[in-house]
Scaffold this active site. Structure first.
Site, PDB file in Angstrom:
ATOM      1  N   CYS A   1       2.176  -3.951  14.466  1.00  0.00           N
ATOM      2  CA  CYS A   1       2.733  -4.579  13.464  1.00  0.00           C
ATOM      3  C   CYS A   1       2.301  -6.120  13.486  1.00  0.00           C
ATOM      4  CB  CYS A   1       4.091  -4.346  12.919  1.00  0.00           C
ATOM      5  SG  CYS A   1       4.630  -2.678  12.545  1.00  0.00           S
TER       6      CYS A   1
ATOM      7  N   GLY B   1      -5.820  -1.860  -4.060  1.00  0.00           N
ATOM      8  CA  GLY B   1      -4.733  -1.934  -5.371  1.00  0.00           C
ATOM      9  C   GLY B   1      -5.043  -2.391  -6.428  1.00  0.00           C
ATOM     10  N   LYS B   2      -6.297  -2.367  -7.177  1.00  0.00           N
ATOM     11  CA  LYS B   2      -6.476  -2.691  -8.074  1.00  0.00           C
ATOM     12  C   LYS B   2      -5.832  -2.158  -9.450  1.00  0.00           C
ATOM     13  CE  LYS B   2     -10.894  -1.715  -8.141  1.00  0.00           C
ATOM     14  NZ  LYS B   2     -11.178  -1.066  -6.747  1.00  0.00           N
ATOM     15  N   THR B   3      -5.928  -0.747  -9.233  1.00  0.00           N
ATOM     16  CA  THR B   3      -4.957   0.009 -10.301  1.00  0.00           C
ATOM     17  C   THR B   3      -3.596  -0.132 -10.394  1.00  0.00           C
ATOM     18  OG1 THR B   3      -6.689   1.945 -10.043  1.00  0.00           O
ATOM     19  CG2 THR B   3      -4.566   2.487 -11.125  1.00  0.00           C
ATOM     20  N   THR B   4      -2.880  -0.428  -9.451  1.00  0.00           N
ATOM     21  CA  THR B   4      -1.376  -0.617  -9.239  1.00  0.00           C
ATOM     22  C   THR B   4      -1.415  -2.125  -9.980  1.00  0.00           C
ATOM     23  OG1 THR B   4      -1.324   0.466  -7.234  1.00  0.00           O
ATOM     24  CG2 THR B   4       0.719  -1.009  -7.756  1.00  0.00           C
TER      25      THR B   4
ATOM     26  N   CYS C   1       7.453  -3.793  17.153  1.00  0.00           N
ATOM     27  CA  CYS C   1       6.036  -2.966  17.010  1.00  0.00           C
ATOM     28  C   CYS C   1       5.051  -3.664  17.104  1.00  0.00           C
ATOM     29  CB  CYS C   1       6.235  -2.517  15.240  1.00  0.00           C
ATOM     30  SG  CYS C   1       4.712  -1.782  14.864  1.00  0.00           S
TER      31      CYS C   1
ATOM     32  N   LYS D   1     -12.622  -4.659  -4.221  1.00  0.00           N
ATOM     33  CA  LYS D   1     -13.258  -3.772  -3.377  1.00  0.00           C
ATOM     34  C   LYS D   1     -12.275  -2.563  -3.519  1.00  0.00           C
ATOM     35  CE  LYS D   1     -14.559  -3.380   1.604  1.00  0.00           C
ATOM     36  NZ  LYS D   1     -13.900  -2.114   1.987  1.00  0.00           N
TER      37      LYS D   1
ATOM     38  N   ASP E   1     -13.191   2.904 -14.227  1.00  0.00           N
ATOM     39  CA  ASP E   1     -13.324   3.488 -12.826  1.00  0.00           C
ATOM     40  C   ASP E   1     -13.704   5.092 -13.064  1.00  0.00           C
ATOM     41  OD1 ASP E   1     -13.574   4.350 -10.205  1.00  0.00           O
ATOM     42  OD2 ASP E   1     -11.929   3.014  -9.460  1.00  0.00           O
TER      43      ASP E   1
END
Length: 330
Positions: A275, A31-34, A272, A27, A56
């Site tokens: 979190c 974080g596909k590129t990383t 937090c 999707k 892309d």
């Protein structure tokens, strides 16, 4: 949950030296590129030469490495054997239209081609595939492995199904060519075209079909091709990953790695509330992912970092987490 889980790393990809094509997809915004950049960096440490291709249209490779890439393979700064290129389907379509306009004296055909080219559904994937086809023979001989940073899921699925669709379409065209070739040639010469141009066209289509058949065979060979699914631990992303896995299985494309990105690991002393609520939600979907995929998939868990992963040094640091399981700080 099974006790003998598959190792939660992508080391299996580095160890499988027969792999030629590795796709990273999922999707948008997960974080596909990383992941693809980090995987390419790890592969560069154990393979002779690695090519990273972005299909892309958003092209984030240049942003990730902080270096401008184009449609020609360029060496990535700081590496001797890692190269990157960004395929732009829109400019490839424009180029094709311009060539038609040059070949067409009255300009009518060119303008019609322009309207048609940008209106065809899936033309982006077709042109991405055509651009890769241009490089496929040369590049696959030049580089020991090619990593694809793909477009969001829908585009990727159409892109991967394209070889099969095209192979069938070209087969039909070739059979039509043998049946109607003489008639088409006659009509073409009556309209001022060259008589031999039709034969040339069908000969080109036939040779293209050969290349596409070969690529299609390689894409369906688990020794040569694999797909790394990237997701985050949320309902929509997990749902899309399941759809992706099902479609890849239908296309007979191997997939046995899932990267779960942006996971929260708050310290026990943290107060937090936001979190802890998000972490509970993430753990719920992570448990579902394990339930669905533990038996056949390596599930790699990556943390949400406090800063962006940009530049070769940070990507290199991040890439280590793909091969060594992330240890949560106490």
């Amino acid at each position: 949950m099974s006790t003998d889980l598959l190792p939660p790393t992508l080391q299996n990809i580095l160890d499988q030296t027969s792999l030629k094509w590795i796709f990273c997809g999922g999707k948008g915004g997960v974080g596909k590129t990383t992941t693809s950049c980090s995987l390419a960096i790890q592969l560069a440490k154990c393979r002779k030469s690695v090519l990273l291709i972005s299909t892309d249209p958003a092209h984030n490779l240049s942003d990730a490495f902080g270096q401008k890439f184009s449609k020609d393979a360029t060496k990535v700064n700081g590496f001797d054997n890692l190269f990157a290129m960004e395929i732009d389907p829109t400019s490839a379509i424009q180029e094709m239209v311009e060539q038609c306009m040059l070949a067409d004296s009255n300009g009518m055909m060119g303008s019609m081609m322009q309207d048609l080219a940008f209106a065809i559904p899936g033309v982006d994937e077709a042109m991405s595939f055509a651009e890769i086809m241009k490089h496929v023979h040369v590049k696959s001989m030049e580089y020991s492995v090619i990593v694809f940073d793909t477009a969001p899921t829908g585009h990727t699925l159409r892109f991967l199904s394209f070889p099969t669709v095209l192979e069938k379409a070209l087969g039909k065209l070739s059979s039509l060519g043998s049946r109607f070739g003489p008639m088409i040639s006659q009509m073409s010469s009556m309209m001022g075209g060259e008589a031999g141009s039709q034969e040339d066209m069908f000969a080109k289509l036939e040779s293209m079909r050969g290349v596409i058949t070969e690529v299609n065979t390689q894409f369906k060979d688990p020794e040569k091709t694999t797909f790394v699914c990237v997701c985050i631990s949320e309902f929509l992303s997990l749902y899309e990953t399941e759809r992706l896995v099902q479609e890849l299985t239908a296309y007979e494309i191997d997939t046995h790695n899932i990267v779960v990105n942006q996971l929260l690991f708050p310290k026990k002393s943290s107060n937090c509330e936001h979190c802890s609520v998000r972490q509970k939600m993430q753990q719920k979907y992570l448990a579902e992912a394990h339930e669905l995929y533990d038996e056949f998939f390596h599930i790699i868990q990556l943390p949400l970092l406090t800063e962006e992963v940009r530049g070769p040094e940070k990507l290199n640091e991040f890439s280590k987490m793909l091969v060594e399981p992330y240890v949560t700080p106490e």
